[in-house]
Design a protein around this motif. Structure first.
Motif, PDB file in Angstrom:
ATOM      1  N   LEU A  77      29.449  44.904  42.650  1.00  0.00           N
ATOM      2  CA  LEU A  77      29.782  43.905  43.675  1.00  0.00           C
ATOM      3  C   LEU A  77      28.626  43.785  44.675  1.00  0.00           C
ATOM      4  O   LEU A  77      27.941  44.766  44.963  1.00  0.00           O
ATOM      5  CB  LEU A  77      31.077  44.319  44.395  1.00  0.00           C
ATOM      6  N   PRO A  78      28.406  42.566  45.202  1.00  0.00           N
ATOM      7  CA  PRO A  78      27.240  42.350  46.084  1.00  0.00           C
ATOM      8  C   PRO A  78      27.443  42.884  47.500  1.00  0.00           C
ATOM      9  O   PRO A  78      27.634  42.129  48.445  1.00  0.00           O
ATOM     10  CB  PRO A  78      27.085  40.825  46.074  1.00  0.00           C
ATOM     11  N   THR A 138      39.349  39.665  39.274  1.00  0.00           N
ATOM     12  CA  THR A 138      38.072  38.932  39.337  1.00  0.00           C
ATOM     13  C   THR A 138      36.912  39.897  39.548  1.00  0.00           C
ATOM     14  O   THR A 138      35.874  39.788  38.886  1.00  0.00           O
ATOM     15  CB  THR A 138      38.094  37.906  40.493  1.00  0.00           C
ATOM     16  N   PHE A 139      37.110  40.846  40.461  1.00  0.00           N
ATOM     17  CA  PHE A 139      36.037  41.814  40.730  1.00  0.00           C
ATOM     18  C   PHE A 139      35.687  42.586  39.443  1.00  0.00           C
ATOM     19  O   PHE A 139      34.525  42.743  39.096  1.00  0.00           O
ATOM     20  CB  PHE A 139      36.451  42.818  41.819  1.00  0.00           C
ATOM     21  N   ILE A 154      30.389  36.250  44.222  1.00  0.00           N
ATOM     22  CA  ILE A 154      30.058  37.446  43.438  1.00  0.00           C
ATOM     23  C   ILE A 154      29.599  37.086  42.022  1.00  0.00           C
ATOM     24  O   ILE A 154      29.385  37.970  41.193  1.00  0.00           O
ATOM     25  CB  ILE A 154      31.246  38.452  43.378  1.00  0.00           C
ATOM     26  N   GLY A 155      29.481  35.786  41.741  1.00  0.00           N
ATOM     27  CA  GLY A 155      28.983  35.364  40.428  1.00  0.00           C
ATOM     28  C   GLY A 155      30.045  35.375  39.348  1.00  0.00           C
ATOM     29  O   GLY A 155      29.739  35.559  38.167  1.00  0.00           O
ATOM     30  N   GLY A 156      31.305  35.173  39.745  1.00  0.00           N
ATOM     31  CA  GLY A 156      32.389  35.169  38.752  1.00  0.00           C
ATOM     32  C   GLY A 156      33.141  33.849  38.717  1.00  0.00           C
ATOM     33  O   GLY A 156      32.682  32.832  39.239  1.00  0.00           O
ATOM     34  N   LYS A 157      34.302  33.891  38.052  1.00  0.00           N
ATOM     35  CA  LYS A 157      35.131  32.697  37.911  1.00  0.00           C
ATOM     36  C   LYS A 157      36.492  32.964  38.560  1.00  0.00           C
ATOM     37  O   LYS A 157      36.860  34.111  38.826  1.00  0.00           O
ATOM     38  CB  LYS A 157      35.338  32.400  36.416  1.00  0.00           C
ATOM     39  N   ILE A 158      37.258  31.873  38.718  1.00  0.00           N
ATOM     40  CA  ILE A 158      38.620  32.020  39.237  1.00  0.00           C
ATOM     41  C   ILE A 158      39.474  32.710  38.188  1.00  0.00           C
ATOM     42  O   ILE A 158      39.438  32.336  37.015  1.00  0.00           O
ATOM     43  CB  ILE A 158      39.198  30.644  39.597  1.00  0.00           C
ATOM     44  N   PHE A 159      40.232  33.721  38.596  1.00  0.00           N
ATOM     45  CA  PHE A 159      41.028  34.477  37.632  1.00  0.00           C
ATOM     46  C   PHE A 159      42.081  33.587  36.988  1.00  0.00           C
ATOM     47  O   PHE A 159      42.229  33.555  35.773  1.00  0.00           O
ATOM     48  CB  PHE A 159      41.685  35.684  38.319  1.00  0.00           C
TER      49      PHE A 159
END
Lengths: 169, 561
Positions: B338-339, B318-319, B254-259
């Motif tokens: 979100l994708p 994260t979302f 989804i283009g994020g990082k680990i929380f």
């Protein structure tokens, strides 16, 4: 804290763990103070000769009235049959009638493999294992006809193993 | 924490290339899983059709033979092969694999493969219609038990390879924290090993000698206790790879990082602690176990609520963070970012949603008293078709969309992506109908693991049969989903265009808190796990053995041998 936690996460976890504790206290109160444990008596029996136990002698199988509103039902389970004994005419019983509001003690033992004993739709639900007597006492206070099903796989005729219990007004 | 040692936070490569010979091994495991999906799914379809009352099996095939195939091939074969393959790929990607380790892992593969073939042969010959739980004193052909033992021992061998892979890496990277994925795989293989020791003891010490006639009788309750000592962690062994994908891969997709790296590790450690000393919650209605010990294990069971809550929080954090970085406004604007059109996200996301009712159902099942209403009813079947057959399976499908093309040097095309989305929707619709009908029928008392029967007739039974019709409709839709998934598997493996597909591994936030060093203290984690197991099992098992009735001789006739 030895591990960093986000503030909202702390709130979330405190709320979650708090609910969990309340939930477990409720279960524990029910089990230990109100006696709602699932059946666990640890009463053993000779798996090769269940008739050695008084309750499972052929003449004691089926429904017995103990007092005004107290009954005992003894059942010998085997692949693929519940033995509720015989009626006066010598016919095999697979239907019993109990007046509404009676206290009923169900006692079941198996002659061969593992079986289930479930008065479907109620919490009279027991595993029946070789070497043990399964028993559960309950008050039957909802009228109707209940199917007793073997709900643990016992072989190719498993789905043909049943009886009925009628609770009448 | 200020005084405690911190791990060297410098970044290490978390993404190694995967060689052709490696890819061949990983794909072998995954291919067995997809073949199992097709066979096991067909069996599932046949079961729902038989139970509708409108269909009988041809060629004298028995319902319970079909049911045994379904349980063994989906519950044990598909899951174990896919997971072991996924574990190997994750380790190969993050810590690497040597040629020698590869060779040993192949031994594991062939042991598992031949074990499966042996067990399958006995089932097909009608010599092992004992279902995947093989409860004594029903006796299957000895080869059935030997085959199962080989599958387990084969999986151990690969597990040992995984541990060795991490050990070699740690030696080469002193003071560095192990890659998150490698840490998670190590936890899952540890749990699998400790748990499957129980069933291995039951099979090797109790079942095999007894089925061969060397031992006259078997202690039934002990064998069941050993089985469920294994049987519950088994479901977490299925679930944790899905959690790996949720924690490590989904943020990247989804283009994020680990929380939070530490939080992810902590939740896995808690799963290791609380997945094993809990087997009695499968045995709540059994006559020979002390109720106090049942209650103690119920309490331990419920502890898994904590890592589950941690996971839910991390995922949605994260979302939200990712959505806001992409410019989302308002309280729920991030949801739209979100994708949704990316099947690598959508399929596992539906899996996460299914875990909400799945988890609630699980709490009900393990609840000491409430269990009595639903024990061995088809409610339970409905429950694990939500958890393993939806949450876990949709996540495994989600993994396959990138893992297979990555291993095969191909691309996930927009066309296959679209098919995948359709697949996920078909699965969701089919499972909602089937599992929903199972839950309701179960509450009404309908038994699980039973062929079509009208019993003594009456309203109660008529009602069950109505829901069985709904299960057949849901089961048919699901089988269409399976055919589509197998088509997608073949397409991704052999026909998708050549190219590179990413193996998504998310990174931590730039300013993330460093992970405490004590996470690498494996002796402590294993020690606590063993203490918990001993605390939960020692006294009741001694009690079971000391107060055990006479053993049971084997029974062949009930299963038509």
């Amino acid at each position: 804290m030895i591990m960093h936690l986000h503030k909202y996460e702390k709130i979330w976890l405190i709320f979650g763990i708090g609910s969990l504790i309340v939930f477990l206290v409720v279960l524990g109160y029910g089990a230990f103070w109100q006696g709602t444990h699932p059946q666990s008596h640890g009463v053993t029996i000779d798996p090769n000769n269940i008739e050695s136990n008084e309750a499972f002698k052929p003449e004691n199988l089926g429904l017995t009235k103990v007092s005004d509103d107290k009954y005992i039902v003894n059942i010998a389970a085997s692949a693929f049959f519940y033995d509720f004994g015989k009626d006066e005419e010598g016919k095999t019983v697979n239907h019993i009638r109990i007046p509404k509001g009676s206290t009923v003690l169900f006692q079941v033992a198996t002659k061969d493999v593992v079986h289930g004993f479930h008065v479907a739709g109620t919490n009279v639900n027991m595993m029946v294992e070789p070497g043990y007597v399964s028993s559960l006492e309950t008050v039957m206070d909802k009228p109707g006809t209940y199917t007793v099903v073997c709900n643990e796989y016992c072989g190719l005729g498993h789905h043909l193993m049943y009886a009925t219990v009628e609770v009448y007004e | 924490m200020a005084l405690a040692k911190k791990l060297d936070p410098t970044k290490v490569t978390q993404s190694l290339p995967i060689s052709k010979p490696e890819s061949r091994l990983y794909m072998s495991f995954i291919s067995v899983a997809f073949i199992s999906l097709l066979i096991g799914g067909l069996m599932g379809l046949l079961q729902t059709l038989v139970r509708s009352g409108k269909f009988t099996l041809p060629f004298g095939i028995d319902y319970y033979q079909v049911l045994t195939v379904h349980g063994v091939i989906l519950g044990l074969v598909l899951t174990t092969f896919f997971i072991v393959g996924f574990h190997l790929a994750a380790m190969g990607k993050t810590v690497g694999i040597s040629e020698q380790q590869l060779r040993v892992a192949w031994i594991g593969f062939w042991m598992m493969f031949f074990g499966t073939a042996m067990a399958a042969t006995t089932i097909l010959l009608g010599e092992a219609s004992v279902l995947y739980t093989f409860y004594a004193p029903l006796r299957a052909h000895p080869v059935f038990y030997i085959g199962l033992a080989l599958v387990i021992v084969g999986s151990w061998i690969v597990g040992f390879v995984n541990w060795h892979q991490l050990a070699v890496w740690k030696k080469a990277h002193p003071g560095k924290k192990s890659p998150l994925l490698a840490f998670m795989v190590t936890i899952n293989t540890l749990m699998w090993f400790i748990a499957s020791l129980g069933v291995a003891v039951a099979v090797l010490v109790q079942f095999i000698p007894w089925s061969l006639g060397y031992a006259e009788t078997i202690n039934v309750l002990l064998s069941r206790t050993l089985f469920w000592y294994f049987g519950h962690p088994l479901v977490y062994f299925w679930l944790l790879p899905a959690y790996m994908a949720w924690y490590v891969m989904i943020p990247k997709i989804i283009g994020g990082k680990i929380f939070s790296d530490s939080l992810a590790r902590m939740s896995f450690v808690l799963f290791l602690f609380f997945s094993i000393p809990v087997g009695f919650h499968h045995q709540l209605t059994e006559p020979g176990i002390d109720p106090t010990w049942k209650f103690i294990q119920v309490t331990l069971t419920m502890m898994v609520v904590i890592p589950s809550l941690m996971t839910a929080f991390s995922l949605f954090a994260t979302f939200e963070i990712t959505g806001r970085r992409k410019g989302a406004k308002g309280l729920f604007g991030w949801f739209k970012k979100l994708p949704w059109k990316d099947v690598r996200f959508l399929a596992p996301f539906i899996g996460m949603l299914a875990f909400i009712p799945g988890g609630i159902g699980g709490i009900i099942n393990a609840s000491h008293q409430m269990n009595s209403l639903i024990h061995n009813t088809i409610w339970v079947t409905g429950h694990f078709h939500l958890t393993v057959a939806t949450t876990v399976m949709l996540t495994f499908f989600g993994i396959s969309y990138w893992l297979i093309p990555h291993l095969r040097g191909r691309k996930l095309t927009p066309q296959i992506n679209r098919l995948g989305i359709i697949q996920a929707i078909i699965w969701t619709v089919g499972m909602t109908i089937m599992s929903g009908a199972m839950h309701i029928a179960g509450l009404l008392g309908a038994p699980r693991r039973s062929s079509y029967s009208e019993y003594a007739g009456g309203d109660q039974v008529t009602e069950w049969i109505g829901y069985q019709m709904a299960q057949a409709i849901g089961g048919t839709i699901l089988f269409i989903g399976i055919i589509l998934m197998v088509y997608i598997f073949i397409k991704l493996t052999f026909f998708a265009p050549k190219g590179e597909e990413e193996f998504p591994i998310a990174e931590e936030e730039e300013d993330a808190e460093p992970t405490p060093a004590w996470f690498e203290n494996w002796k402590m984690w294993i020690g606590i796990t063993i203490v918990l197991i001993l605390a939960a099992y020692t006294i009741p098992v001694i009690d079971i053995i000391q107060h055990s009735p006479l053993g049971s001789k084997p029974f062949d006739f009930p299963i038509g041998r």
